[in-house]
Design a protein around this motif. Sequence first.
Motif, short mmCIF file in Angstrom:
data_model
loop_
_atom_site.label_atom_id
_atom_site.label_comp_id
_atom_site.label_asym_id
_atom_site.label_seq_id
_atom_site.Cartn_x
_atom_site.Cartn_y
_atom_site.Cartn_z
N LEU A 1 -10.78 7.97 -0.72
CA LEU A 1 -11.73 8.12 -1.82
C LEU A 1 -11.29 7.31 -3.04
CD1 LEU A 1 -14.24 9.53 -2.99
CD2 LEU A 1 -12.76 11.42 -3.64
N GLY A 2 -10.02 7.39 -3.38
CA GLY A 2 -9.50 6.65 -4.52
C GLY A 2 -9.62 5.15 -4.34
N GLY A 3 -9.32 4.66 -3.14
CA GLY A 3 -9.48 3.24 -2.86
C GLY A 3 -10.92 2.80 -2.99
N PHE A 4 -11.84 3.62 -2.51
CA PHE A 4 -13.27 3.32 -2.63
C PHE A 4 -13.70 3.28 -4.09
CE2 PHE A 4 -17.71 4.83 -2.79
CZ PHE A 4 -18.31 3.79 -2.11
N VAL A 5 -13.32 4.29 -4.86
CA VAL A 5 -13.71 4.37 -6.28
C VAL A 5 -13.11 3.20 -7.07
CG1 VAL A 5 -13.43 5.73 -8.40
CG2 VAL A 5 -14.10 6.85 -6.28
N PHE A 6 -11.82 2.91 -6.85
CA PHE A 6 -11.18 1.83 -7.60
C PHE A 6 -11.79 0.48 -7.23
CE2 PHE A 6 -8.32 4.95 -9.06
CZ PHE A 6 -7.63 4.42 -10.14
N ASN A 7 -12.16 0.29 -5.96
CA ASN A 7 -12.84 -0.96 -5.57
C ASN A 7 -14.21 -1.07 -6.23
OD1 ASN A 7 -10.91 -2.23 -3.98
ND2 ASN A 7 -11.44 -1.00 -2.20
N LEU A 8 -14.93 0.06 -6.35
CA LEU A 8 -16.22 0.04 -7.03
C LEU A 8 -16.08 -0.35 -8.50
CD1 LEU A 8 -18.16 3.17 -5.71
CD2 LEU A 8 -18.69 0.78 -5.30
N LEU A 9 -14.97 0.09 -9.10
CA LEU A 9 -14.73 -0.21 -10.52
C LEU A 9 -14.12 -1.59 -10.74
CD1 LEU A 9 -13.34 3.26 -11.65
CD2 LEU A 9 -15.64 2.34 -12.00
N GLY A 10 -13.89 -2.33 -9.65
CA GLY A 10 -13.37 -3.69 -9.77
C GLY A 10 -11.86 -3.79 -9.68
N GLY A 11 -11.18 -2.69 -9.44
CA GLY A 11 -9.73 -2.71 -9.32
C GLY A 11 -9.28 -2.80 -7.88
N ALA A 12 -7.99 -2.87 -7.71
CA ALA A 12 -7.41 -2.89 -6.37
C ALA A 12 -7.27 -1.46 -5.86
CB ALA A 12 -6.05 -3.57 -6.40
N GLY A 13 -7.55 -1.28 -4.60
CA GLY A 13 -7.40 0.04 -3.99
C GLY A 13 -5.99 0.23 -3.47
N ILE A 14 -5.86 0.78 -2.29
CA ILE A 14 -4.56 1.00 -1.66
C ILE A 14 -4.05 -0.35 -1.17
CG2 ILE A 14 -3.38 2.18 0.23
CD1 ILE A 14 -4.43 4.07 -1.91
N THR A 15 -2.87 -0.74 -1.65
CA THR A 15 -2.31 -2.05 -1.31
C THR A 15 -1.03 -1.94 -0.49
OG1 THR A 15 -1.10 -2.13 -3.39
CG2 THR A 15 -3.30 -3.13 -3.35
N GLY A 16 -0.62 -0.76 -0.13
CA GLY A 16 0.62 -0.57 0.63
C GLY A 16 1.34 0.66 0.12
N PHE A 17 2.59 0.80 0.49
CA PHE A 17 3.39 1.94 0.08
C PHE A 17 4.09 1.57 -1.22
CE2 PHE A 17 6.41 5.35 0.28
CZ PHE A 17 5.80 6.31 1.05
N ASN A 18 3.38 1.70 -2.35
CA ASN A 18 3.93 1.35 -3.66
C ASN A 18 3.37 2.30 -4.72
OD1 ASN A 18 1.31 0.34 -4.30
ND2 ASN A 18 1.84 -1.61 -3.35
N LEU A 19 3.83 2.15 -5.95
CA LEU A 19 3.43 3.07 -7.02
C LEU A 19 1.95 2.98 -7.34
CD1 LEU A 19 6.43 2.86 -9.49
CD2 LEU A 19 5.79 4.75 -8.01
N TRP A 20 1.37 1.77 -7.33
CA TRP A 20 -0.06 1.64 -7.62
C TRP A 20 -0.88 2.39 -6.58
CZ3 TRP A 20 -3.45 0.98 -11.18
CH2 TRP A 20 -4.76 0.73 -10.85
N SER A 21 -0.56 2.21 -5.32
CA SER A 21 -1.29 2.89 -4.26
C SER A 21 -1.13 4.40 -4.36
CB SER A 21 -0.83 2.40 -2.89
OG SER A 21 -1.14 1.04 -2.72
N MET B 1 -0.12 0.04 7.09
CA MET B 1 0.85 1.10 7.25
C MET B 1 0.61 1.79 8.59
SD MET B 1 1.40 2.93 3.53
CE MET B 1 -0.25 3.42 3.22
N GLY B 2 1.67 2.28 9.19
CA GLY B 2 1.56 3.02 10.42
C GLY B 2 1.14 4.46 10.18
N ILE B 3 0.88 5.16 11.25
CA ILE B 3 0.40 6.55 11.14
C ILE B 3 1.43 7.46 10.48
CG2 ILE B 3 1.15 7.20 13.47
CD1 ILE B 3 -2.08 8.37 11.80
N ILE B 4 2.70 7.27 10.76
CA ILE B 4 3.74 8.09 10.14
C ILE B 4 3.79 7.82 8.63
CG2 ILE B 4 6.21 8.63 10.11
CD1 ILE B 4 4.73 9.58 12.62
N ALA B 5 3.68 6.56 8.26
CA ALA B 5 3.69 6.21 6.83
C ALA B 5 2.48 6.82 6.12
CB ALA B 5 3.71 4.70 6.65
N TRP B 6 1.29 6.82 6.78
CA TRP B 6 0.10 7.43 6.18
C TRP B 6 0.29 8.93 6.00
CZ3 TRP B 6 -3.63 5.63 3.41
CH2 TRP B 6 -4.05 4.32 3.56
N ILE B 7 0.92 9.58 6.97
CA ILE B 7 1.16 11.02 6.87
C ILE B 7 2.10 11.33 5.71
CG2 ILE B 7 2.20 13.01 8.04
CD1 ILE B 7 1.02 11.85 10.65
#
Length: 84
Positions: A42-62, A1-7
């Motif tokens: 932080l959420g991406g880090f925690v979910f990766n530690l738990l074995g799940g997918a972290g931030i995957t793009g601009f979607n509902l899971w992320s 994602m670009g900087i504007i999308a992250w914001i």
Amino acid sequence: MGIIAWIIFGALAGWIASMLAGTNEEQGAIGNIIVGILGALLGGFVFNLLGGAGITGFNLWSMFVAIMGALILLFVVKTFRHSN
């Protein structure tokens, strides 16, 4: 994602998390953006530690991962802020 999308993503995640945590009146738009972006990291880090997918793009899971991370961050900040 670009900087504007992250914001935009951070603003949405931070705003939703601050509404759920009851801290929306204490922080403004910039605070929501910062909390949302840090919460996504932080959420991406925690979910990766738990074995799940972290931030995957601009979607509902992320968005869910970012909101969970932002809620964790807000909880930690509230705990330290109120303990003083």
